[in-house]
Write a protein that holds these residues in place. Structure first.
Motif, mmCIF file in Angstrom:
data_model
loop_
_atom_site.group_PDB
_atom_site.id
_atom_site.type_symbol
_atom_site.label_atom_id
_atom_site.label_comp_id
_atom_site.label_asym_id
_atom_site.label_seq_id
_atom_site.Cartn_x
_atom_site.Cartn_y
_atom_site.Cartn_z
ATOM 1 N N ILE A 5 0.864 -1.179 0.000
ATOM 2 C CA ILE A 5 0.000 0.000 0.000
ATOM 3 C C ILE A 5 0.905 1.235 0.000
ATOM 4 O O ILE A 5 1.580 1.520 0.995
ATOM 5 C CB ILE A 5 -0.938 0.020 1.227
ATOM 6 C CG1 ILE A 5 -1.768 -1.265 1.278
ATOM 7 C CG2 ILE A 5 -1.831 1.260 1.176
ATOM 8 C CD1 ILE A 5 -2.658 -1.491 0.077
ATOM 9 N N ILE A 6 0.933 1.948 -1.095
ATOM 10 C CA ILE A 6 1.864 3.068 -1.274
ATOM 11 C C ILE A 6 1.434 4.260 -0.421
ATOM 12 O O ILE A 6 0.254 4.633 -0.398
ATOM 13 C CB ILE A 6 1.936 3.477 -2.761
ATOM 14 C CG1 ILE A 6 2.357 2.283 -3.615
ATOM 15 C CG2 ILE A 6 2.887 4.653 -2.957
ATOM 16 C CD1 ILE A 6 3.643 1.612 -3.179
ATOM 17 N N ARG A 34 10.645 14.152 8.500
ATOM 18 C CA ARG A 34 12.056 13.813 8.728
ATOM 19 C C ARG A 34 12.259 13.164 10.093
ATOM 20 O O ARG A 34 13.082 12.239 10.228
ATOM 21 C CB ARG A 34 12.904 15.094 8.604
ATOM 22 C CG ARG A 34 14.282 15.062 9.258
ATOM 23 C CD ARG A 34 15.213 14.063 8.584
ATOM 24 N NE ARG A 34 16.492 14.005 9.244
ATOM 25 C CZ ARG A 34 16.766 13.263 10.300
ATOM 26 N NH1 ARG A 34 15.817 12.511 10.848
ATOM 27 N NH2 ARG A 34 17.974 13.250 10.821
ATOM 28 N N ALA A 35 11.526 13.599 11.104
ATOM 29 C CA ALA A 35 11.707 13.079 12.463
ATOM 30 C C ALA A 35 11.345 11.607 12.574
ATOM 31 O O ALA A 35 11.741 10.938 13.537
ATOM 32 C CB ALA A 35 10.876 13.895 13.452
ATOM 33 N N THR A 36 10.601 11.082 11.598
ATOM 34 C CA THR A 36 10.173 9.682 11.669
ATOM 35 C C THR A 36 11.085 8.746 10.885
ATOM 36 O O THR A 36 10.848 7.537 10.854
ATOM 37 C CB THR A 36 8.739 9.529 11.117
ATOM 38 O OG1 THR A 36 8.733 9.811 9.697
ATOM 39 C CG2 THR A 36 7.775 10.472 11.822
ATOM 40 N N ILE A 37 12.117 9.286 10.255
ATOM 41 C CA ILE A 37 13.026 8.459 9.456
ATOM 42 C C ILE A 37 14.343 8.290 10.208
ATOM 43 O O ILE A 37 15.084 9.251 10.410
ATOM 44 C CB ILE A 37 13.306 9.089 8.075
ATOM 45 C CG1 ILE A 37 12.004 9.289 7.307
ATOM 46 C CG2 ILE A 37 14.258 8.214 7.267
ATOM 47 C CD1 ILE A 37 12.179 9.975 5.969
ATOM 48 N N ALA A 38 14.625 7.075 10.614
ATOM 49 C CA ALA A 38 15.857 6.788 11.346
ATOM 50 C C ALA A 38 16.864 6.120 10.426
ATOM 51 O O ALA A 38 16.495 5.385 9.507
ATOM 52 C CB ALA A 38 15.560 5.881 12.531
ATOM 53 N N ASP A 39 18.147 6.381 10.669
ATOM 54 C CA ASP A 39 19.177 5.660 9.931
ATOM 55 C C ASP A 39 19.000 4.163 10.189
ATOM 56 O O ASP A 39 18.786 3.734 11.324
ATOM 57 C CB ASP A 39 20.573 6.096 10.392
ATOM 58 C CG ASP A 39 20.926 7.492 9.906
ATOM 59 O OD1 ASP A 39 20.127 8.085 9.168
ATOM 60 O OD2 ASP A 39 22.009 7.989 10.270
ATOM 61 N N GLY A 40 19.073 3.374 9.133
ATOM 62 C CA GLY A 40 18.861 1.938 9.261
ATOM 63 C C GLY A 40 17.429 1.512 8.996
ATOM 64 O O GLY A 40 17.155 0.308 8.915
ATOM 65 N N ALA A 41 16.519 2.479 8.838
ATOM 66 C CA ALA A 41 15.126 2.142 8.554
ATOM 67 C C ALA A 41 15.004 1.558 7.146
ATOM 68 O O ALA A 41 15.816 1.831 6.266
ATOM 69 C CB ALA A 41 14.253 3.387 8.677
ATOM 70 N N GLU A 90 6.929 3.052 0.371
ATOM 71 C CA GLU A 90 6.179 2.501 1.495
ATOM 72 C C GLU A 90 7.118 2.304 2.663
ATOM 73 O O GLU A 90 8.208 1.745 2.509
ATOM 74 C CB GLU A 90 5.509 1.172 1.130
ATOM 75 C CG GLU A 90 4.673 0.612 2.288
ATOM 76 C CD GLU A 90 4.098 -0.769 2.029
ATOM 77 O OE1 GLU A 90 3.457 -1.321 2.953
ATOM 78 O OE2 GLU A 90 4.290 -1.315 0.925
ATOM 79 N N ARG A 91 6.699 2.767 3.836
ATOM 80 C CA ARG A 91 7.459 2.551 5.060
ATOM 81 C C ARG A 91 7.245 1.118 5.538
ATOM 82 O O ARG A 91 6.215 0.492 5.268
ATOM 83 C CB ARG A 91 7.006 3.525 6.161
ATOM 84 C CG ARG A 91 6.992 4.993 5.763
ATOM 85 C CD ARG A 91 8.380 5.575 5.664
ATOM 86 N NE ARG A 91 9.041 5.543 6.946
ATOM 87 C CZ ARG A 91 8.896 6.511 7.887
ATOM 88 N NH1 ARG A 91 8.124 7.558 7.659
ATOM 89 N NH2 ARG A 91 9.537 6.429 9.033
ATOM 90 N N ALA A 92 8.211 0.594 6.283
ATOM 91 C CA ALA A 92 8.088 -0.763 6.830
ATOM 92 C C ALA A 92 6.935 -0.826 7.831
ATOM 93 O O ALA A 92 6.611 0.154 8.502
ATOM 94 C CB ALA A 92 9.392 -1.164 7.505
ATOM 95 N N LEU A 93 6.316 -2.009 7.907
ATOM 96 C CA LEU A 93 5.207 -2.231 8.830
ATOM 97 C C LEU A 93 5.637 -2.070 10.284
ATOM 98 O O LEU A 93 6.756 -2.437 10.659
ATOM 99 C CB LEU A 93 4.661 -3.652 8.655
ATOM 100 C CG LEU A 93 3.632 -3.911 7.569
ATOM 101 C CD1 LEU A 93 3.392 -5.407 7.469
ATOM 102 C CD2 LEU A 93 2.330 -3.189 7.877
#
Length: 202
Positions: A5-6, A34-41, A90-93
């Motif tokens: 789901i895009i 930006r605050a919700t994206i972590a390195d390694g995500a 799509e972000r990971a579940l």
């Protein structure tokens, strides 16, 4: 894990290949916070699970960097990506997220090619073909992931199959830009792959 789901359409704003051509560093602009994206995500980009190695904000737009390695470049359409390419994201579940599509690993199995595009009242029909090896995992009413989008297979004939796309999907993904000859990333249904493997071992 993903669901197909895009949640955004990103755009490649820079691409830096290594001298050996074995790795591409991509910078992708998006609308995620930006605050919700972590390195390694993990973020699926046109159905390819890639790992965030850096992120930031420029000109009020969030960006994140990912590396596409040799295997990804060889097996997917990433080898054709360039500055300006639009990507389904799509972000990971997370635990508790709605499973709206089907279980998607983000590990593209190969490429399918659009053979025909029919514009129908209020929707579009695409016929695609793939390799015989992958076609055996595709069944009518089964699930496939094409450029990261979870879709239901409409018809199957040998190595060809078709999907119907509703207006909402055409509006919130890049699928509306597909034409005959367009190559797309294909991930077959995990359940079909495991069922085939169990059958082979009998």
């Amino acid at each position: 894990m993903f669901t197909g789901i895009i949640t955004d359409i990103g755009e490649i704003v820079s691409l830096t290949p290594t001298a050996q051509g074995q790795l591409h560093r991509l910078r992708i602009a998006c609308r995620y916070d930006r605050a919700t994206i972590a390195d390694g995500a993990s973020i699926a980009c046109n159905g390819v699970c890639l790992t965030v190695v850096a992120s930031g904000v420029a000109a009020d737009k969030t960006w994140f960097d990912v590396d596409a390695g040799a295997e990804t470049l060889a097996m997917t359409t990433a080898k054709h990506w360039a500055t300006g390419t639009k990507l389904n994201l799509e972000r990971a579940l997370k635990i508790g997220d709605e499973l709206g599509g089907h279980i998607v690993a983000g590990h593209a199995d190969g490429v399918a090619t659009v053979v025909k595009h029919d514009s129908l009242p209020d929707m579009a029909r695409f016929e695609l073909s793939t390799t015989r090896e992958l076609a055996r995992f595709i069944a009518t009413k089964g699930s496939v992931t094409l450029d990261g989008v979870s879709l239901t297979v409409n018809t199957v004939a040998d190595i060809a199959f078709s999907v119907l796309i509703i207006p909402h999907t055409l509006n919130v993904t890049t699928l509306g830009g597909w034409r005959a000859g367009t190559e797309v990333n294909l991930e077959v249904d995990l359940m079909a792959r495991y069922a085939a493997r169990l059958s082979e071992m009998k």
